[in-house]
Each structure stands twice: as structure tokens, then as C-alpha cells.
Scaffold this active site. Sequence first.
Site, mmCIF file in Angstrom:
data_model
loop_
_atom_site.group_PDB
_atom_site.id
_atom_site.type_symbol
_atom_site.label_atom_id
_atom_site.label_comp_id
_atom_site.label_asym_id
_atom_site.label_seq_id
_atom_site.Cartn_x
_atom_site.Cartn_y
_atom_site.Cartn_z
ATOM 1 C CE LYS A 1 39.322 32.382 39.478
ATOM 2 N NZ LYS A 1 38.964 33.641 38.812
HETATM 3 P P1 NAD Z 1 43.356 40.918 45.602
HETATM 4 O O1 NAD Z 1 43.958 39.786 46.348
HETATM 5 O O2 NAD Z 1 44.230 41.853 44.867
HETATM 6 O O3 NAD Z 1 42.427 41.788 46.588
HETATM 7 C C1 NAD Z 1 41.471 41.242 47.446
HETATM 8 C C2 NAD Z 1 41.103 42.344 48.433
HETATM 9 O O4 NAD Z 1 40.004 41.908 49.231
HETATM 10 C C3 NAD Z 1 42.213 42.707 49.406
HETATM 11 O O5 NAD Z 1 42.233 44.107 49.585
HETATM 12 C C4 NAD Z 1 41.777 42.034 50.716
HETATM 13 O O6 NAD Z 1 42.278 42.698 51.874
HETATM 14 C C5 NAD Z 1 40.300 42.197 50.588
HETATM 15 N N1 NAD Z 1 39.513 41.307 51.442
HETATM 16 C C6 NAD Z 1 39.671 39.985 51.659
HETATM 17 N N2 NAD Z 1 38.750 39.547 52.532
HETATM 18 C C7 NAD Z 1 37.998 40.635 52.854
HETATM 19 C C8 NAD Z 1 36.886 40.850 53.687
HETATM 20 N N3 NAD Z 1 36.359 39.847 54.384
HETATM 21 N N4 NAD Z 1 36.363 42.115 53.770
HETATM 22 C C9 NAD Z 1 36.893 43.142 53.068
HETATM 23 N N5 NAD Z 1 37.944 42.988 52.260
HETATM 24 C C10 NAD Z 1 38.486 41.763 52.158
HETATM 25 O O7 NAD Z 1 42.283 40.250 44.608
HETATM 26 P P2 NAD Z 1 41.658 40.862 43.285
HETATM 27 O O8 NAD Z 1 42.446 40.393 42.122
HETATM 28 O O9 NAD Z 1 41.378 42.296 43.479
HETATM 29 O O10 NAD Z 1 40.279 40.039 43.223
HETATM 30 C C11 NAD Z 1 39.140 40.450 43.987
HETATM 31 C C12 NAD Z 1 37.909 39.806 43.388
HETATM 32 O O11 NAD Z 1 37.800 40.180 42.019
HETATM 33 C C13 NAD Z 1 37.891 38.289 43.385
HETATM 34 O O12 NAD Z 1 36.560 37.836 43.561
HETATM 35 C C14 NAD Z 1 38.362 37.926 41.987
HETATM 36 O O13 NAD Z 1 37.907 36.655 41.571
HETATM 37 C C15 NAD Z 1 37.693 39.021 41.202
HETATM 38 N N6 NAD Z 1 38.315 39.306 39.901
HETATM 39 C C16 NAD Z 1 39.606 39.677 39.783
HETATM 40 C C17 NAD Z 1 40.116 39.971 38.523
HETATM 41 C C18 NAD Z 1 41.522 40.446 38.314
HETATM 42 O O14 NAD Z 1 41.878 40.699 37.156
HETATM 43 N N7 NAD Z 1 42.319 40.612 39.357
HETATM 44 C C19 NAD Z 1 39.297 39.842 37.391
HETATM 45 C C20 NAD Z 1 37.983 39.471 37.558
HETATM 46 C C21 NAD Z 1 37.495 39.196 38.811
#
Ligand code: NAD
Length: 435
Positions: free
Chosen positions: A120
Site C-alpha cells: 500500500k
Molecule cells: P473515495 O475517495 O472514492 O471515497 C471515500 C468516500 O468516503 C467519500 O465519499 C468521502 O466523502 C467519504 N468519507 C470520508 N470521510 C468520511 C466520514 N468521516 N464519514 C462519512 N464519509 C466519509 O474512496 P474509495 O475508493 O471509495 O475507498 C473507500 C474505502 O474502500 C477505503 O477504505 C478503501 O481502502 C476501500 N477500497 C477501495 C477500493 C477501490 O477499488 N476503490 C477497493 C477496495 C477497498
Amino acid sequence: MLTGNTPEQPARLYTEPPITAFGNASRQFDQAAHVLGLTDNQIAIVKLPRLIVQANLPVKMDDGRIRIFQAFRVQHNKARGPAKGGIRFHPDVNLDEVSALAFWMTVKCAVAGIPMGGAKGGVVVDPAGLSVTELERLSRRYVAELIEFFGPDVDVPAPDVGTNAQMMGWMMDTYIMHTRRYTPAAITGKPLEIGGSAGREAAAARGLLFNVQRWAQRTGHHLRGMTVAVQGFGNVGSWSARLLAADGCRVVAISDISGAYYNPDGIDVEAAIGHARANRGILASYETKPGVKKLDDAMHVLELPVDILVPAALENQITVKNAGRIRARLIAEGADGPITYDADEILNQAGIPVIPDILCNSGGVTVSYLEWVQNRIGLFWSEERVNRDLEEIMDRAFDAVYETAQHRGISMRMAAFVVGIELVVRASEARGLYA
Ligand code: NAD
């Protein structure tokens, strides 16, 4: 939970140890190691990250000033293949968090049966505070400064919180310009035009959907009409809401950094996505839509009496403070690490099943892997083909975890760790220790 209940020492409320993501990850590892009966040597070889890189990246801002950005890359384990894992741009990212995320990637890849290890990356930055040109220079600098640690056979980054396909495109270009070789497989999650995979954008959420469907199938539930609350409305949250709604669920609450929005009759997910898109990616003022109410406290989105709760924001959202108030019938973890170790125990005791992150959101890394495969053989597969492969991989992974949980009488989270860590240990032993 009560401790110290003696006349000399009055009972006091149990307080969770300071929550750090790697602290949680280590406790999960230790429990799985105990279940598996791992030896000290086996633990030694797979518990800690194998490589930690920390850098201070100088980047020229649009006004000519030079700013330094702290950056990390952690490769946790490469016994099963090159390291794989996203890059997070976030003001609070730190080495502890990146190390935990790298460990979870190692286990996630193993559970999904992907021949890759875990890594990561992170940069301490609020991407919303940078211009597009500044973001491009920062993305390029990250790869340029750490280039010897990357490569299709070494460590393959992808997007995560705060990064996107365009940034992966800049990173791929930087890698290619330095190495003078066209190697799109060095980075995944790229735009389609330069070797990105069909289906990658929705992949983590589609994998989540397949996991929830498989859970319903195996436990005799029907998704049609089930209510859903989603925390986080970025890539994983918005796609999860969209796909679950398309499968017949009623999404009653969504939230993001701007707050939580509730409509018991159902949120129009497509309209909410359109609203966020037109509003710099956030849901702010969504309560002005008919039937939508803004919750007083955004954290209450986690406590609604819904069938399915999808935490899809960041880690450590469900802790001992709110775990007792969770009323969902199933939690499908879209985010990595949204439930602390102690909160997990409370949910287990309450009989609330959790499809754990390292299984539930592994669709993201799975399609990243399929992108890497396509790049390496020089082929593009259709979205149907990618989604078909994804479903097959998710179903196989879910069944292995579900059956291990049933067989050993443990939670699905612990079963996923047991399945994944055992594969990593076996791979390490098959390779032996080079000396
Ligand atoms: P992103 O940046 O697209 O979205 C994050 C979202 O969380 C945003 O809408 C933001 O406003 C919101 N957020 C942040 N702090 C917050 C809070 N305190 N309360 C409510 N909402 C809040 O990120 P993403 O890619 O969707 O990733 C989200 C999670 O999923 C992370 O933990 C990431 O590690 C995990 N993840 C992502 C992927 C991927 O392919 N994008 C794959 C596996 C896991």
C-alpha cells in the site's frame, strides 16, 4: 464489559486500547495464527511488512513555491507474487495505517486466489486543496522518486482513497518515460484508453454485490426489498449503492464527508450520484431533495435499523463506542478496516454477520489483477468477460471463507484470515528462506 470488579477497585467501563489500524491488524493476525497453530518461525516470516519506504517529495506549486509531501510505500509480503496495492492521498495517512492496509492486501490477494502479494502507498495531502496541475506533478513525483520499488514483476500500484484513474495514467506515463519500455502492467486502475480494464471502476462494489448475493444464497435470504445504508459515497460507496439498488434493494441512507442523508422510502441513487458529480463529488445540500432528511450526526448512518449496512468510507468507524447500537442484519465491508477488533467481538456476540473487507471488497484488486493479466498478454477483454471472471473468483473465495467459518465455528472475518494467512505461510515455506 466490566473489569476490576473488586471492593478495592470499583468496576469501570472497558475502554478499547488506543485504536491504530496496524494494532487492529496485528491482533487479527495473532488470533488467526492461534487458530492455525502457527509456529514462531511461521509467524516471524509473515507478520511484519518486509519493506517500508518513506520519502519527502518536493513538488513545485502553481505559484512557484516548493512544497514537501510526506510519502510512503509499504510492501508487506511478496511470497505469492509481486506486491499489489493502492495509493492513498489523504491528509491523515500515516505509516501505521499504510502498514495495516498493506497487510490486509497480502491476505486479500491470497483469499481471492490472486498470485500477488500485498502493498500500500500513501501521500499526506488533501487532494481537494491542489490544482489539477499540482496533482499531476505530485503523482509523477511519487513514482519518479520511488521507481526502483515499482514494476509489473515487483510492485503494482492502483487507486485508493483520494486517487483516481487519471492519476494512475500520469503514474504509468512517468514509469514508462523513466524505464523507456511500454509496460502498462506497471500500474492498474488506469483509464481505458491506455490499458485500463473494462469494469475496473465498479469492481470493488461489484465484488461486494457478488459476496452479498452469495451470502443470501447460502443463508436462505432474498435481497429483493432489503433496506441498505451506505457510509461513504466515493467509488466504493456510490457503486455499491447503485448495484444493490439495481438488484432490488432499497437504499434508505447514504453519507459522505458532508453528512448523512436518509429517506425511508428509498434514495434515488442515480440522482444522488448526479447531485454529487455536479457538486465537486460531495453530497452537500442533498437534504433539499423531496423526502430526504439530513441526520443530526453523520455517524448515525451506521446505527439505522437496516438489513444491510455497507461501511465504505475509512477505517475505525465502528468501535466499542457504537458497536452496541448497530441494528443491521448484515454488514458488508466496502472500506478496509471499518470495524475495530473489539467492536468486532461485540458484533459477533450480537450475532450480526460481517462479510469482511479482505473478502468483501476484494473485487477491486481482483479486476486490477485481471487488468495486469490483459496488459501482459496484450489483450482487451469485454466487460462481460471481466465481470464473469470476477463473479467466479468472488464465489470461490466466498465459499472457501464461509465453509471455513462453518467448519471451525469462527466468524467469517477470522475464517478469511485463516484461509489467506495459511496460503501465504505455505507459499513462504515452499520457497524456503534464501540466505
Ligand atoms: P473515495 O475517495 O472514492 O471515497 C471515500 C468516500 O468516503 C467519500 O465519499 C468521502 O466523502 C467519504 N468519507 C470520508 N470521510 C468520511 C466520514 N468521516 N464519514 C462519512 N464519509 C466519509 O474512496 P474509495 O475508493 O471509495 O475507498 C473507500 C474505502 O474502500 C477505503 O477504505 C478503501 O481502502 C476501500 N477500497 C477501495 C477500493 C477501490 O477499488 N476503490 C477497493 C477496495 C477497498
